[in-house]
Design a protein around this motif. Structure first.
Motif, PDB file in Angstrom:
ATOM      1  N   ASP A  26       0.851  -1.206   0.000  1.00 49.32           N
ATOM      2  CA  ASP A  26       0.000   0.000   0.000  1.00 49.32           C
ATOM      3  C   ASP A  26       0.881   1.248   0.000  1.00 49.32           C
ATOM      4  O   ASP A  26       0.632   2.203  -0.742  1.00 49.32           O
ATOM      5  CB  ASP A  26      -0.920   0.014   1.238  1.00 49.32           C
ATOM      6  CG  ASP A  26      -2.066  -0.982   1.110  1.00 49.32           C
ATOM      7  OD1 ASP A  26      -2.584  -1.435   2.158  1.00 49.32           O
ATOM      8  OD2 ASP A  26      -2.450  -1.301  -0.038  1.00 49.32           O
ATOM      9  N   ARG A  27       1.932   1.217   0.825  1.00 55.44           N
ATOM     10  CA  ARG A  27       2.822   2.380   0.911  1.00 55.44           C
ATOM     11  C   ARG A  27       3.625   2.540  -0.375  1.00 55.44           C
ATOM     12  O   ARG A  27       3.775   3.656  -0.886  1.00 55.44           O
ATOM     13  CB  ARG A  27       3.766   2.187   2.113  1.00 55.44           C
ATOM     14  CG  ARG A  27       4.678   3.356   2.379  1.00 55.44           C
ATOM     15  CD  ARG A  27       3.896   4.605   2.755  1.00 55.44           C
ATOM     16  NE  ARG A  27       4.773   5.771   2.820  1.00 55.44           N
ATOM     17  CZ  ARG A  27       5.218   6.286   3.954  1.00 55.44           C
ATOM     18  NH1 ARG A  27       4.866   5.770   5.115  1.00 55.44           N
ATOM     19  NH2 ARG A  27       6.005   7.343   3.918  1.00 55.44           N
ATOM     20  N   ALA A 127       8.288   2.301   3.130  1.00 58.69           N
ATOM     21  CA  ALA A 127       7.633   1.050   2.725  1.00 58.69           C
ATOM     22  C   ALA A 127       8.431  -0.185   3.099  1.00 58.69           C
ATOM     23  O   ALA A 127       7.915  -1.297   3.007  1.00 58.69           O
ATOM     24  CB  ALA A 127       7.387   1.057   1.214  1.00 58.69           C
ATOM     25  N   VAL A 128       9.679  -0.024   3.478  1.00 58.75           N
ATOM     26  CA  VAL A 128      10.567  -1.168   3.659  1.00 58.75           C
ATOM     27  C   VAL A 128      10.933  -1.389   5.125  1.00 58.75           C
ATOM     28  O   VAL A 128      11.346  -0.451   5.813  1.00 58.75           O
ATOM     29  CB  VAL A 128      11.865  -0.976   2.839  1.00 58.75           C
ATOM     30  CG1 VAL A 128      12.816  -2.154   3.056  1.00 58.75           C
ATOM     31  CG2 VAL A 128      11.536  -0.819   1.362  1.00 58.75           C
ATOM     32  N   GLY A 213       6.456  -8.732  -0.667  1.00 58.91           N
ATOM     33  CA  GLY A 213       5.416  -7.715  -0.733  1.00 58.91           C
ATOM     34  C   GLY A 213       4.259  -8.109   0.167  1.00 58.91           C
ATOM     35  O   GLY A 213       3.747  -9.225   0.065  1.00 58.91           O
ATOM     36  N   THR A 214       3.901  -7.191   1.064  1.00 61.84           N
ATOM     37  CA  THR A 214       2.837  -7.523   2.019  1.00 61.84           C
ATOM     38  C   THR A 214       1.749  -6.477   1.987  1.00 61.84           C
ATOM     39  O   THR A 214       1.978  -5.318   1.609  1.00 61.84           O
ATOM     40  CB  THR A 214       3.396  -7.594   3.459  1.00 61.84           C
ATOM     41  OG1 THR A 214       3.668  -6.261   3.931  1.00 61.84           O
ATOM     42  CG2 THR A 214       4.669  -8.407   3.526  1.00 61.84           C
ATOM     43  N   ARG A 215       0.564  -6.876   2.348  1.00 59.07           N
ATOM     44  CA  ARG A 215      -0.551  -5.943   2.445  1.00 59.07           C
ATOM     45  C   ARG A 215      -1.406  -6.380   3.615  1.00 59.07           C
ATOM     46  O   ARG A 215      -1.748  -7.567   3.707  1.00 59.07           O
ATOM     47  CB  ARG A 215      -1.371  -5.909   1.152  1.00 59.07           C
ATOM     48  CG  ARG A 215      -2.203  -4.620   1.023  1.00 59.07           C
ATOM     49  CD  ARG A 215      -3.127  -4.648  -0.185  1.00 59.07           C
ATOM     50  NE  ARG A 215      -2.491  -4.972  -1.426  1.00 59.07           N
ATOM     51  CZ  ARG A 215      -1.962  -4.084  -2.267  1.00 59.07           C
ATOM     52  NH1 ARG A 215      -2.005  -2.786  -1.974  1.00 59.07           N
ATOM     53  NH2 ARG A 215      -1.414  -4.473  -3.405  1.00 59.07           N
ATOM     54  N   GLY A 217      -0.708  -7.053   6.591  1.00 62.36           N
ATOM     55  CA  GLY A 217      -0.112  -8.105   7.406  1.00 62.36           C
ATOM     56  C   GLY A 217      -0.081  -9.476   6.765  1.00 62.36           C
ATOM     57  O   GLY A 217       0.199 -10.471   7.439  1.00 62.36           O
ATOM     58  N   VAL A 218      -0.348  -9.520   5.453  1.00 65.95           N
ATOM     59  CA  VAL A 218      -0.392 -10.814   4.759  1.00 65.95           C
ATOM     60  C   VAL A 218       0.593 -10.797   3.587  1.00 65.95           C
ATOM     61  O   VAL A 218       0.730  -9.793   2.896  1.00 65.95           O
ATOM     62  CB  VAL A 218      -1.834 -11.077   4.259  1.00 65.95           C
ATOM     63  CG1 VAL A 218      -1.866 -12.202   3.246  1.00 65.95           C
ATOM     64  CG2 VAL A 218      -2.745 -11.401   5.432  1.00 65.95           C
ATOM     65  N   LEU A 219       1.284 -11.908   3.384  1.00 67.30           N
ATOM     66  CA  LEU A 219       2.236 -11.998   2.275  1.00 67.30           C
ATOM     67  C   LEU A 219       1.485 -12.068   0.956  1.00 67.30           C
ATOM     68  O   LEU A 219       0.648 -12.948   0.751  1.00 67.30           O
ATOM     69  CB  LEU A 219       3.117 -13.248   2.445  1.00 67.30           C
ATOM     70  CG  LEU A 219       4.136 -13.521   1.327  1.00 67.30           C
ATOM     71  CD1 LEU A 219       5.161 -12.407   1.243  1.00 67.30           C
ATOM     72  CD2 LEU A 219       4.842 -14.866   1.566  1.00 67.30           C
ATOM     73  N   GLU A 220       1.795 -11.136   0.056  1.00 64.97           N
ATOM     74  CA  GLU A 220       1.101 -11.086  -1.227  1.00 64.97           C
ATOM     75  C   GLU A 220       2.007 -11.455  -2.397  1.00 64.97           C
ATOM     76  O   GLU A 220       1.536 -11.955  -3.423  1.00 64.97           O
ATOM     77  CB  GLU A 220       0.523  -9.678  -1.438  1.00 64.97           C
ATOM     78  CG  GLU A 220      -0.410  -9.553  -2.630  1.00 64.97           C
ATOM     79  CD  GLU A 220      -1.090  -8.207  -2.688  1.00 64.97           C
ATOM     80  OE1 GLU A 220      -1.872  -7.883  -1.769  1.00 64.97           O
ATOM     81  OE2 GLU A 220      -0.818  -7.463  -3.652  1.00 64.97           O
ATOM     82  N   ALA A 221       3.302 -11.196  -2.287  1.00 67.29           N
ATOM     83  CA  ALA A 221       4.196 -11.473  -3.416  1.00 67.29           C
ATOM     84  C   ALA A 221       5.607 -11.709  -2.920  1.00 67.29           C
ATOM     85  O   ALA A 221       6.012 -11.142  -1.909  1.00 67.29           O
ATOM     86  CB  ALA A 221       4.182 -10.288  -4.382  1.00 67.29           C
ATOM     87  N   VAL A 222       6.343 -12.556  -3.619  1.00 64.27           N
ATOM     88  CA  VAL A 222       7.761 -12.752  -3.343  1.00 64.27           C
ATOM     89  C   VAL A 222       8.521 -12.403  -4.609  1.00 64.27           C
ATOM     90  O   VAL A 222       8.286 -13.000  -5.662  1.00 64.27           O
ATOM     91  CB  VAL A 222       8.069 -14.210  -2.925  1.00 64.27           C
ATOM     92  CG1 VAL A 222       9.561 -14.365  -2.648  1.00 64.27           C
ATOM     93  CG2 VAL A 222       7.268 -14.599  -1.694  1.00 64.27           C
ATOM     94  N   TRP A 223       9.393 -11.416  -4.540  1.00 68.74           N
ATOM     95  CA  TRP A 223      10.097 -10.911  -5.722  1.00 68.74           C
ATOM     96  C   TRP A 223      11.589 -11.160  -5.620  1.00 68.74           C
ATOM     97  O   TRP A 223      12.214 -10.822  -4.614  1.00 68.74           O
ATOM     98  CB  TRP A 223       9.886  -9.403  -5.859  1.00 68.74           C
ATOM     99  CG  TRP A 223       8.475  -8.990  -6.098  1.00 68.74           C
ATOM    100  CD1 TRP A 223       7.523  -9.668  -6.805  1.00 68.74           C
ATOM    101  CD2 TRP A 223       7.852  -7.773  -5.655  1.00 68.74           C
ATOM    102  NE1 TRP A 223       6.348  -8.960  -6.824  1.00 68.74           N
ATOM    103  CE2 TRP A 223       6.515  -7.793  -6.136  1.00 68.74           C
ATOM    104  CE3 TRP A 223       8.282  -6.674  -4.910  1.00 68.74           C
ATOM    105  CZ2 TRP A 223       5.622  -6.750  -5.884  1.00 68.74           C
ATOM    106  CZ3 TRP A 223       7.389  -5.642  -4.664  1.00 68.74           C
ATOM    107  CH2 TRP A 223       6.078  -5.688  -5.142  1.00 68.74           C
ATOM    108  N   PRO A 224      12.200 -11.740  -6.651  1.00 72.29           N
ATOM    109  CA  PRO A 224      13.660 -11.879  -6.630  1.00 72.29           C
ATOM    110  C   PRO A 224      14.337 -10.514  -6.769  1.00 72.29           C
ATOM    111  O   PRO A 224      13.923  -9.697  -7.616  1.00 72.29           O
ATOM    112  CB  PRO A 224      13.972 -12.753  -7.839  1.00 72.29           C
ATOM    113  CG  PRO A 224      12.679 -13.119  -8.456  1.00 72.29           C
ATOM    114  CD  PRO A 224      11.595 -12.301  -7.846  1.00 72.29           C
ATOM    115  N   ILE A 225      15.343 -10.268  -5.945  1.00 71.41           N
ATOM    116  CA  ILE A 225      16.124  -9.026  -6.038  1.00 71.41           C
ATOM    117  C   ILE A 225      17.229  -9.341  -7.050  1.00 71.41           C
ATOM    118  O   ILE A 225      18.391  -9.544  -6.711  1.00 71.41           O
ATOM    119  CB  ILE A 225      16.646  -8.614  -4.648  1.00 71.41           C
ATOM    120  CG1 ILE A 225      15.465  -8.469  -3.682  1.00 71.41           C
ATOM    121  CG2 ILE A 225      17.445  -7.304  -4.730  1.00 71.41           C
ATOM    122  CD1 ILE A 225      15.839  -8.178  -2.235  1.00 71.41           C
TER     123      ILE A 225
END
Lengths: 231, 361
Positions: A26-27, A127-128, A213-215, A217-225
């Motif tokens: 969200d942020r 956001a982090v 990525g969370t929204r 309090g729930v995990l929404e996405a996992v992104w490779p750095i």
């Protein structure tokens, strides 16, 4: 390489193995929507193509800025077509790589003028965080958690602890964090879950292989750095 | 990449001078050859199963590894070379404990404890998987971090651990650092012995309670010789010696082996060069890195974009020329890289994969 986590999308954030790099979506989205002028997204901050793709949703997005050919290559492979490279190219090999890139990407080199401002830390401001868990409470007024320099960085100062106003992060352990509190009763206990605010974004993304990525309090996405380590 | 001359290697790169690293490995292997004490190599200082294999092959080790985290232990165990692992840290997460218990079915796993509250968490995971987790009590000697604070606490915890199904009480451990910069041999012995004696005192008190103590894991690179003289110490957790760092220069028997290689990309004036090593490629929590082997040239600053070198006289480095930086905190630097280039005689001889990089969980 960080071992990929088994945490399922939809799981509570506190279920993710600590220390984990968390992004409040969200942020992040609010920050992206707030970009006021045309700008290039500075990829060295987050090194994550999925975040750059999100930044590309802004009507003011005008391509990327990378520090090096190596960073640019990662983002070109992820589909980006307009990349400025800040570092002067001083070897034959670097020039060859840049020429190869330029066949599929509009490449702006260090020597060429580019009036677009850089969209750097602002995209991720607030956001982090990095999660942590208290593993030891060896004496009154002190708690030890598992997020040290290698998970959050201390090159630009110690992190802040979210939600525990009486606590101070001290010291510079590589694998641990030491929390001092004035009032013993207000210390988190063994097993408690914490969120820490990093002192520098570029550093924290240089430490992790995955961003979560969370929204709400729930995990929404996992992104490779993906460009982590591509100096 | 193999066989490439250094001049053709892209920068920045993390290089390891093989002659120096092999020398370092030999020093402790030879020193421990006729001693009772063993080296437990710390994995965090190289993150590389191939380098651990070199340490174990040289002799004088426990045939296993020391790790800071459960995921680091997994990464080293997967390499196949480690027959036993010590996680020199407390683990309270159910998920991580399950993974350690799964690992414990294949190799010997010991994890640190410092609080009775950790015992049921570890035991539950061990019992669920039909495994046995070794536990070692961390004694706080001076770090003010984890570890029991008194001998009394150590004995009480040993009794509790000794009677817990799924756990196997192994012994005691500690970690300490010198409190003065550049300690000489006498200071290392005096300080180091003081800390080691605290750990041995806890060991004796536990034995007096009729609980056997097999593992006394204390001592590091800076006390590798001091610890060897104590007949009651079974192993040191030696890490820094392998590739070294600037603050450890007082250990003259070890050579600087890991360096971050960079190139000059700009010359703003006659005394200044900008190099292509950003701060995140080396880490600088305690101040900037040092330049290697260039008289009169120093690192003035380092930021997200590069490193600034200043010389008193004319800057000897032209655009495109290479330089080497030495780190002030080795494990922080190694953890920024996925690969290291092993170099000898000006060429890349091997590429090491930092398998355990980023294993902070």
């Amino acid at each position: 390489m960080q071992r990929p986590l088994a945490t399922a999308i939809g799981a509570p954030v506190a279920d993710i193995d600590t220390p984990a790099l968390l992004i409040d979506l969200d942020r992040l989205d609010a920050n992206i929507a707030a970009l006021p002028v045309p700008a290039r997204a500075a990829v060295w901050v987050h090194k994550t193509p999925a975040i750059a793709h999100r930044q590309a949703q802004s009507p003011f997005f005008r391509g990327l800025a990378a520090r090096s050919v190596a960073e640019a290559e990662v983002f070109a492979a992820a589909g980006f077509k307009d990349i400025r490279i800040l570092r002067p190219l001083v070897t034959a090999a670097a020039l060859r790589r840049a020429e190869a890139l330029a066949r599929s990407v509009r490449l702006v080199t260090a020597e060429e003028a580019d009036a677009l401002p850089l969209w750097a830390d602002e995209a991720l401001a607030g956001a982090v965080t990095v999660s942590a868990r208290v593993a030891s409470a060896p004496e009154a007024g002190r708690a030890i958690h598992d997020c040290g320099q290698k998970a959050i960085g201390r090159d630009f100062g110690n992190p802040l602890i979210r939600g525990w106003p009486g606590l101070k992060a001290v010291g510079g352990s590589a694998e641990h964090g030491i929390l001092l509190g004035d009032d013993a009763a207000a210390l988190p206990r063994i097993g408690a879950w914490l969120e820490l605010i990093p002192s520098d974004l570029t550093t924290v993304f240089s430490l992790h292989d995955f961003a979560h990525g969370t929204r709400a309090g729930v995990l929404e996405a996992v992104w490779p750095i993906s460009a982590r380590g591509a100096f | 990449m193999i066989g490439t001359a250094l001049d053709a290697v892209e920068t920045p790169s993390l290089v390891i001078e093989l002659d120096a690293m092999e020398h370092n490995i030999r020093v402790i292997a030879v020193y421990y050859r006729d001693k009772r004490i063993r080296l437990r190599p710390h994995g965090k200082n190289h993150k590389c199963p191939a380098i651990l294999a070199m340490q174990i092959a040289a002799g004088g080790t426990v045939g296993g590894v020391c790790c800071a985290k459960a995921s680091e232990a997994e990464a080293f165990a997967q390499g196949g070379g480690a027959h036993n692992v010590l996680i020199a840290n407390q683990v309270v997460d159910a998920n991580k404990i399950r993974r350690l218990a799964a690992l414990a079915r294949r190799i010997d796993v010991t994890v640190a404890i410092d609080d009775p509250a950790q015992l049921p968490l570890l035991a539950a995971g061990a019992q669920d998987l039909g495994a046995t987790l070794g536990v070692v009590i961390e004694i706080d000697t001076m770090m003010g971090r984890g570890g029991v604070r008194t001998v009394h606490q150590a004995v009480a915890l040993a009794k509790a651990a000794h009677g817990t199904l799924g756990l196997s009480f192994r012994g005691v451990m500690s970690h300490q650092v010198p409190t003065v910069p550049m300690p000489d041999a006498a200071t290392r012995r005096q300080e180091g012995s003081r800390y080691i004696d605290q750990v041995v005192a806890a060991k004796r008190a536990i034995e007096a309670a009729d609980i056997p103590v097999a593992m006394v894991s204390t001592g590091e690179t800076w006390t590798y010789d001091v610890a060897a003289d104590n007949a009651e110490v079974s192993e040191i957790q030696g890490g820094t010696y392998i590739v070294m760092e600037v603050p450890y220069a007082y250990m003259r028997e070890f050579r600087h082996a890991a360096k971050v290689m960079g190139r000059v990309v700009a010359r703003p004036d006659a005394h200044t060069a900008i190099g292509d090593v950003p701060i995140d490629a080396i880490g600088a929590p305690n101040g900037p890195p040092s330049i290697d082997g260039l008289e009169g040239v120093r690192v003035e600053g380092i930021d997200h974009f590069g490193v600034t070198l200043r010389s008193d006289g004319d800057m000897p480095l032209a655009i495109g020329e290479r330089f080497f930086l030495l780190t002030h905190q080795q494990d922080i630097t190694m953890n920024r890289w996925d690969h290291y280039l092993g170099i000898r005689d000006g060429r890349v001889e091997t590429v090491f994969k930092a398998t355990a990089r980023g294993c902070v969980h």
